[in-house]
Design a protein around this motif. Sequence first.
Motif, PDB file in Angstrom:
ATOM      1  N   GLY A   1      45.766  65.769  69.641  1.00 44.71           N
ATOM      2  CA  GLY A   1      46.811  66.028  68.649  1.00 44.71           C
ATOM      3  C   GLY A   1      47.814  64.915  68.471  1.00 44.71           C
ATOM      4  N   SER A   2      47.581  63.748  69.090  1.00 36.75           N
ATOM      5  CA  SER A   2      48.597  62.686  69.095  1.00 36.75           C
ATOM      6  C   SER A   2      48.944  62.194  67.703  1.00 36.75           C
ATOM      7  N   GLU A   3      47.936  61.971  66.858  1.00 36.88           N
ATOM      8  CA  GLU A   3      48.211  61.392  65.538  1.00 36.88           C
ATOM      9  C   GLU A   3      48.953  62.370  64.644  1.00 36.88           C
ATOM     10  N   LEU A   4      48.561  63.636  64.662  1.00 35.66           N
ATOM     11  CA  LEU A   4      49.283  64.622  63.849  1.00 35.66           C
ATOM     12  C   LEU A   4      50.707  64.808  64.368  1.00 35.66           C
ATOM     13  N   LEU A   5      50.904  64.721  65.683  1.00 40.55           N
ATOM     14  CA  LEU A   5      52.255  64.851  66.217  1.00 40.55           C
ATOM     15  C   LEU A   5      53.130  63.690  65.773  1.00 40.55           C
ATOM     16  N   ARG A   6      52.585  62.470  65.750  1.00 46.96           N
ATOM     17  CA  ARG A   6      53.369  61.331  65.284  1.00 46.96           C
ATOM     18  C   ARG A   6      53.785  61.510  63.830  1.00 46.96           C
ATOM     19  N   LEU A   7      52.863  62.033  63.017  1.00 45.55           N
ATOM     20  CA  LEU A   7      53.197  62.285  61.620  1.00 45.55           C
ATOM     21  C   LEU A   7      54.271  63.370  61.494  1.00 45.55           C
ATOM     22  N   ALA A   8      54.154  64.426  62.293  1.00 44.85           N
ATOM     23  CA  ALA A   8      55.157  65.493  62.258  1.00 44.85           C
ATOM     24  C   ALA A   8      56.521  64.979  62.690  1.00 44.85           C
ATOM     25  N   ASP A   9      56.538  64.136  63.710  1.00 45.45           N
ATOM     26  CA  ASP A   9      57.811  63.569  64.164  1.00 45.45           C
ATOM     27  C   ASP A   9      58.447  62.704  63.083  1.00 45.45           C
ATOM     28  N   GLU A  10      57.618  61.954  62.367  1.00 46.32           N
ATOM     29  CA  GLU A  10      58.139  61.124  61.290  1.00 46.32           C
ATOM     30  C   GLU A  10      58.744  62.001  60.196  1.00 46.32           C
ATOM     31  N   TYR A  11      58.045  63.065  59.860  1.00 48.74           N
ATOM     32  CA  TYR A  11      58.570  63.981  58.842  1.00 48.74           C
ATOM     33  C   TYR A  11      59.877  64.625  59.294  1.00 48.74           C
ATOM     34  N   ASN A  12      59.923  65.004  60.583  1.00 47.35           N
ATOM     35  CA  ASN A  12      61.104  65.688  61.122  1.00 47.35           C
ATOM     36  C   ASN A  12      62.200  64.727  61.559  1.00 47.35           C
ATOM     37  N   ASP A  13      62.021  63.436  61.270  1.00 45.30           N
ATOM     38  CA  ASP A  13      63.036  62.422  61.569  1.00 45.30           C
ATOM     39  C   ASP A  13      63.377  62.399  63.057  1.00 45.30           C
ATOM     40  N   ARG A  14      62.324  62.400  63.888  1.00 45.94           N
ATOM     41  CA  ARG A  14      62.481  62.320  65.350  1.00 45.94           C
ATOM     42  C   ARG A  14      62.074  60.928  65.803  1.00 45.94           C
ATOM     43  N   ASP A  15      62.942  60.266  66.550  1.00 49.47           N
ATOM     44  CA  ASP A  15      62.607  58.924  67.008  1.00 49.47           C
ATOM     45  C   ASP A  15      61.915  58.972  68.368  1.00 49.47           C
ATOM     46  N   ALA A  16      61.554  57.813  68.888  1.00 50.16           N
ATOM     47  CA  ALA A  16      60.787  57.733  70.132  1.00 50.16           C
ATOM     48  C   ALA A  16      61.570  58.239  71.339  1.00 50.16           C
ATOM     49  N   LEU A  17      62.907  58.254  71.243  1.00 48.70           N
ATOM     50  CA  LEU A  17      63.742  58.716  72.349  1.00 48.70           C
ATOM     51  C   LEU A  17      64.044  60.217  72.263  1.00 48.70           C
ATOM     52  N   GLY A  18      63.502  60.866  71.241  1.00 44.56           N
ATOM     53  CA  GLY A  18      63.726  62.299  71.101  1.00 44.56           C
ATOM     54  C   GLY A  18      64.963  62.689  70.332  1.00 44.56           C
ATOM     55  N   HIS A  19      65.568  61.718  69.637  1.00 48.69           N
ATOM     56  CA  HIS A  19      66.734  62.026  68.800  1.00 48.69           C
ATOM     57  C   HIS A  19      66.272  62.417  67.394  1.00 48.69           C
ATOM     58  N   TYR A  20      66.883  63.447  66.837  1.00 49.88           N
ATOM     59  CA  TYR A  20      66.531  63.949  65.516  1.00 49.88           C
ATOM     60  C   TYR A  20      67.631  63.648  64.511  1.00 49.88           C
ATOM     61  N   GLY A  21      67.234  63.324  63.285  1.00 52.87           N
ATOM     62  CA  GLY A  21      68.190  63.194  62.205  1.00 52.87           C
ATOM     63  C   GLY A  21      68.669  64.558  61.759  1.00 52.87           C
ATOM     64  N   THR A  22      69.643  64.564  60.860  1.00 53.12           N
ATOM     65  CA  THR A  22      70.255  65.833  60.441  1.00 53.12           C
ATOM     66  C   THR A  22      69.959  66.195  58.989  1.00 53.12           C
ATOM     67  N   THR A  23      69.011  65.490  58.370  1.00 54.10           N
ATOM     68  CA  THR A  23      68.708  65.781  56.966  1.00 54.10           C
ATOM     69  C   THR A  23      68.350  67.242  56.759  1.00 54.10           C
ATOM     70  N   THR A  24      67.495  67.787  57.644  1.00 51.89           N
ATOM     71  CA  THR A  24      67.074  69.175  57.449  1.00 51.89           C
ATOM     72  C   THR A  24      68.198  70.161  57.726  1.00 51.89           C
ATOM     73  N   HIS A  25      69.180  69.787  58.546  1.00 46.52           N
ATOM     74  CA  HIS A  25      70.330  70.655  58.759  1.00 46.52           C
ATOM     75  C   HIS A  25      71.121  70.781  57.451  1.00 46.52           C
ATOM     76  N   SER A  26      71.394  69.628  56.840  1.00 45.22           N
ATOM     77  CA  SER A  26      72.122  69.638  55.565  1.00 45.22           C
ATOM     78  C   SER A  26      71.309  70.347  54.485  1.00 45.22           C
TER      79      SER A  26
END
Length: 513
Positions: free
Chosen positions: A353-378
Amino acid sequence: MPRFARWTAAVAAALLITGCGSGSSGSGTDDDGKGRSGAPVSAPRQAEGPGLPASLTGQKLKWSRCKGASVPGGDWLCATLKAPLDWSKPDGDTIGLALIRSKATGDQRIGSLLFNFGGPGGSGIATMPSYASAVSTLHERYDLVSWDPRGVGRSEGVRCRSDRAIQAAESIDATPDDAAEEKAYLDDAVDFGRGCAKAAGKLIAHVSTTDTARDMDLMRQVLGDRTMHYFGISYGTELGGVYAHLFPQNVGRMVLDAVVDPTADSLGHAKNQTRGFQRALDNYLASTGQDPRQGSRKIAAMLKRIDAKPLPTSSGRKLTQTLALTGIVLPLYSKESWPILTSALKAAQNGNGSELLRLADEYNDRDALGHYGTTTHSQRVISCLDEKQRPTAGQVRRLLPEFERISPVFGDYLGWDTVGWCHDWPVAGQVDHAEVSAPGAAPVLLVGNTGDPATPYEGARKMADGLGKGVGVELTWKGEGHGAYGSGSACVDSTVNGYLLDGTVPKDGEICA
């Protein structure tokens, strides 16, 4: 997990479009209140609604180099616009809206061109500079301007939960299969809403699309433009339509790309997206030589297996069914990403599942350190204030067969999303659907893409009809991906540029193959 956004940073480069109409152009000013030639300009029109105090309409923006590593310096300057917290009380408390601008590079300046990149929840401050090269021709005659709408980014941006809590919620099944999973799903929705209410405070009741449209007209006045020249993408098209409804006499040149259906309520939007993403998936599968129906059934079966037993990944995290579905969604926003989807699906079918997880993380604005953006919150805070309709779990369970008939891959998720997204939200929704009728407004150019997954093509015609006869002008591109301008069609680009720069309005119904 967010509903499928009508904007995503990973594919924003394919979504670009700018906005203008026909007729006379605005006469924007420099900071001294005079045009680029030095001649005085006429006073801007007053916004509709409550009279605005001079402390708002007469404010002088203090442009200075943008602060923050994510915003470049150079020609890009930032400022803060003061706007009412509550537009029904323009003399009351105010909030600060963060703006970014780069002045026109040529001498024949038309005015300001305001960009909204969609979401809702997309940051104009973060996105605008990366689009300058794509709109360099427009930049010659327009000041490129964007902003973080209220509740977004630097404009009192809302963060509803911590990174740790977001990752912990990955275990929540967004397509519950039994009573226990349904309870966990709805409890998580309540928890998210409470976090938003705590973080936003009074602002949570004042971040609607209507509020932001009124902010736009204040921007127009303070920037010194007689009319609003606007570039709206995806959700930005709904915002543009609402602006045109509120201020039809102030519409200048306005182009809306990847057009939202303004007649749809929350269930209608969910069904539209179910059709759109299934259509895009069918087109993708056909391009690889597969039968779309059989290919979709194969993917749906894989997702059920992952639901029962999440896949391992190289990161140590598990690929859940919801994350897998999110990973499938992202490449459908752009045809150029289809080969990435092929590789990720093949790996997942083989148990990785590694490749699909990388794509999901990109969509969810999650970086390599586990920090998430707030676009979906807004996005959630804004859309839940907009949407009056709040389907119950019982209603959606009865509708799930219809969603699944539309799409065996996306139907179940998008059906349940209509329940969980605004479940037990702290404030009531305001409207059943957007009001966009704009009699008397200048022509508005609407660009629809026949393969658009997130804002299906049919929305452009609905918007044209909603704006009214002689206002909505539809341009069709027979293409793939989310948005049309800047996506490789010389026909679309030249038509839009002619409209923006020369005021040339194409014939309604014109088609770019």
